[in-house]
Design an enzyme around this catalytic site. Structure first.
Site, mmCIF file in Angstrom:
data_model
loop_
_atom_site.group_PDB
_atom_site.id
_atom_site.type_symbol
_atom_site.label_atom_id
_atom_site.label_comp_id
_atom_site.label_asym_id
_atom_site.label_seq_id
_atom_site.Cartn_x
_atom_site.Cartn_y
_atom_site.Cartn_z
ATOM 1 N N ARG A 48 -44.711 10.252 102.750
ATOM 2 C CA ARG A 48 -43.336 9.754 102.775
ATOM 3 C C ARG A 48 -43.284 8.254 102.995
ATOM 4 O O ARG A 48 -42.371 7.574 102.523
ATOM 5 C CB ARG A 48 -42.542 10.465 103.869
ATOM 6 C CG ARG A 48 -42.188 11.903 103.535
ATOM 7 C CD ARG A 48 -41.305 12.511 104.604
ATOM 8 N NE ARG A 48 -41.981 12.592 105.896
ATOM 9 C CZ ARG A 48 -41.409 13.023 107.024
ATOM 10 N NH1 ARG A 48 -40.140 13.396 107.020
ATOM 11 N NH2 ARG A 48 -42.089 13.082 108.157
ATOM 12 N N ARG A 49 -44.260 7.726 103.754
ATOM 13 C CA ARG A 49 -44.260 6.292 104.080
ATOM 14 C C ARG A 49 -45.540 5.645 103.544
ATOM 15 O O ARG A 49 -46.565 5.582 104.249
ATOM 16 C CB ARG A 49 -44.145 6.097 105.595
ATOM 17 C CG ARG A 49 -42.820 6.590 106.170
ATOM 18 C CD ARG A 49 -42.711 6.323 107.665
ATOM 19 N NE ARG A 49 -43.648 7.174 108.406
ATOM 20 C CZ ARG A 49 -43.371 8.414 108.808
ATOM 21 N NH1 ARG A 49 -42.192 8.949 108.510
ATOM 22 N NH2 ARG A 49 -44.241 9.115 109.484
ATOM 23 N N LYS A 107 -47.236 27.839 108.343
ATOM 24 C CA LYS A 107 -46.919 29.159 108.886
ATOM 25 C C LYS A 107 -45.456 29.544 108.680
ATOM 26 O O LYS A 107 -45.151 30.700 108.378
ATOM 27 C CB LYS A 107 -47.263 29.217 110.377
ATOM 28 C CG LYS A 107 -46.630 28.104 111.190
ATOM 29 C CD LYS A 107 -47.153 28.081 112.606
ATOM 30 C CE LYS A 107 -46.692 26.823 113.327
ATOM 31 N NZ LYS A 107 -47.379 25.613 112.852
ATOM 32 N N GLY A 136 -55.218 27.822 114.324
ATOM 33 C CA GLY A 136 -56.046 26.643 114.140
ATOM 34 C C GLY A 136 -57.429 26.936 113.590
ATOM 35 O O GLY A 136 -57.579 27.526 112.520
ATOM 36 N N ILE A 138 -59.672 28.945 114.647
ATOM 37 C CA ILE A 138 -60.220 30.286 114.874
ATOM 38 C C ILE A 138 -60.250 31.073 113.572
ATOM 39 O O ILE A 138 -59.208 31.278 112.947
ATOM 40 C CB ILE A 138 -59.383 31.052 115.910
ATOM 41 C CG1 ILE A 138 -59.274 30.260 117.208
ATOM 42 C CG2 ILE A 138 -59.976 32.420 116.176
ATOM 43 C CD1 ILE A 138 -58.307 30.863 118.202
ATOM 44 N N ASP A 203 -42.653 29.441 116.760
ATOM 45 C CA ASP A 203 -43.981 29.217 116.185
ATOM 46 C C ASP A 203 -44.821 30.491 116.258
ATOM 47 O O ASP A 203 -45.427 30.916 115.263
ATOM 48 C CB ASP A 203 -44.672 28.081 116.946
ATOM 49 C CG ASP A 203 -46.097 27.853 116.498
ATOM 50 O OD1 ASP A 203 -46.299 27.119 115.521
ATOM 51 O OD2 ASP A 203 -47.019 28.412 117.137
ATOM 52 N N LYS A 207 -46.359 33.231 113.197
ATOM 53 C CA LYS A 207 -47.756 33.661 113.137
ATOM 54 C C LYS A 207 -47.869 35.170 113.259
ATOM 55 O O LYS A 207 -48.704 35.804 112.598
ATOM 56 C CB LYS A 207 -48.548 32.961 114.236
ATOM 57 C CG LYS A 207 -48.622 31.444 114.051
ATOM 58 C CD LYS A 207 -49.212 30.751 115.259
ATOM 59 C CE LYS A 207 -49.242 29.240 115.056
ATOM 60 N NZ LYS A 207 -49.745 28.512 116.251
ATOM 61 N N GLY A 306 -54.290 21.081 116.731
ATOM 62 C CA GLY A 306 -54.937 19.776 116.747
ATOM 63 C C GLY A 306 -55.482 19.416 115.378
ATOM 64 O O GLY A 306 -55.744 20.283 114.541
#
Length: 430
Positions: A48-49, A107, A136, A138, A203, A207, A306
């Site tokens: 976007r930037r 997700k 993540g 896993i 969230d 999932k 992360g």
């Protein structure tokens, strides 16, 4: 023999995850090529930037026109890490239409429109992989979809949001209140400036929808998942949990009914015994406990969010999709042959911990016990304490349906001797 012509990858989004994907593609280029059987080339990065400096990325690859990038026709794989519903949904379907397979970490989109996206992938003979969308780094989706493909999964129980686990773990280990623990999570970068999606369970619910669909081979949408946040959990709840030999976690729970005729999916705080493997999951880590008929009990554990952990999952999918591309094949797709209905929350069966504020006088316990009996909810244990005319009554039930418990609590509130319902907490993992 390795193919010399590279497979071209378009990257949609270059934030925390996208920039890490690009870095790994560059620094591990030789290893990725050896594992795939052909080089992979970053052919374009949609952002976007565009003026923002992105270390290690050729500015000539950066564009704001994501649609033109996925329409190029020479793109083999599109990696989507922008999140949200639109424009991600349109970009993914456009990528399929123009011959690209897709790796996504989205997700929310998959929980809402997974069926349509899978159908589009099948229509155009392309892959849709999304290991990074749940937990993540896993490895979880691939084991459910492939390693356990010959087994029957009956239950998936897990901690799938690192922010909420960090907050609840801090409340448990330090005695902090909810707001204090949230402030610490925000200061350390574990919580967003607006933590609503995490702490209210949105969230985790997305999932849970994805996990339930894969585990039970049926259609489970985000709207099918019962959701309850953890903002009302208090230090008093943790004190009660400790008295029971438990702690409190925000859990995503997906279950097949005992008769096999339906499934449930829910997200809510729950007490779990300290000897359960999930009880020892600390900080911002995730863990998912899977129960299958032949394999038995399996646990998957690791960092659930992360840049680097999520990028690891994205790159794993990228390697798999590129291998399929070279072989002229596609991997496992959507499997919803069972078409099982998703039961409402009222049908879910579990134990309950109910804390009541009551009048401290004779006959109160008998009144409360009568209400439980009238609604078919069996009491396991009762603890009562009080003075100066006020008392606290803690009731732990045997397993009961949520609808029966709701009726019980409504009736308790009508008693003159019940001043209020201080808390209701489900007890899981037993």
């Amino acid at each position: 023999m390795m193919r010399t012509r590279p497979l071209k990858v378009a990257l949609l989004g270059c934030g925390v995850v996208g920039s890490e994907v690009a870095r790994i593609m560059t620094t591990h280029a030789a290893d990725l090529a050896a594992r795939i059987g052909a080089p992979v080339e970053l052919a374009g990065v949609a952002v976007r930037r565009p003026s923002r400096v992105r270390e290690g990325i050729d500015p000539a690859l950066v564009t704001t026109d994501a649609t033109a990038l996925v329409k190029r026709g020479d793109i083999d794989v599109v990696v989507e890490v922008i999140g949200g519903i639109e424009p991600a949904r349109t970009l993914i379907t456009t990528a399929f239409e123009h011959g690209a397979s897709v790796v996504s970490a989205n997700k929310a989109l998959l929980a809402q429109d997974g069926e349509a996206l899978h159908a589009a992938a099948v229509e155009h003979g392309r892959d849709l992989y999304y290991e990074a969308a749940v937990a993540g780094a896993i490895p979880l989706i691939r084991p459910l979809r492939e390693s356990l493909a010959g087994d029957k999964v009956n239950r998936v129980l897990g901690i799938v949001n690192g922010t909420t686990n960090f907050i609840l773990d801090a409340m448990d280990t330090t005695g902090a209140g909810y707001q204090e623990a949230l402030d610490e999570a925000t200061a350390l970068g574990y919580a967003e400036a607006d933590p609503t999606a995490d702490v209210e369970g949105f969230d985790a619910a997305a999932k849970a929808a994805i996990l339930a669909g894969i585990a039970f081979h049926t259609r489970v949408r985000l709207d099918d998942v019962y959701r309850e946040g953890m903002t009302e959990v208090t230090a008093a709840d943790f004190a009660s949990a400790k008295e029971m030999g438990c702690t409190i976690k925000l859990l995503a729970i997906c279950e097949r009914a005992a008769d096999g005729g339906s499934v449930t999916a829910r997200v809510h705080p729950a007490m779990i015994p300290l000897d359960h493997p999930l009880a020892s999951v600390r900080g911002a880590y995730n863990a998912v406990f899977v129960e299958a008929e032949a394999a038995g009990q399996l646990m998957f554990y690791g960092p659930g969010a992360g840049g680097s952990p999520t990028a690891s999952a994205v790159l794993g999918d990228l390697v798999a999709v590129c291998r399929n591309r070279l072989n002229g094949a596609t991997g496992p797709g959507d499997s919803a042959y069972t078409q099982l209905p998703v039961s409402p929350m009222g049908d879910s069966v579990t134990r309950y911990h109910i804390s009541l504020d009551v009048a401290d006088k004779p006959g109160v316990l008998a009144q409360v016990a009568t209400v439980f009996a009238e609604h078919g909810v069996s009491i396991d244990t009762v603890r009562q304490s009080g003075k100066d005319g006020e008392a606290s009554l803690v009731v732990v039930t045997h397993r009961a349906a949520d609808a029966a418990l709701t009726g019980t609590v409504d009736a308790l509130r009508q008693l003159d001797t019940v001043r209020g319902v201080a808390s209701i907490m489900r007890v899981e993992g037993e």
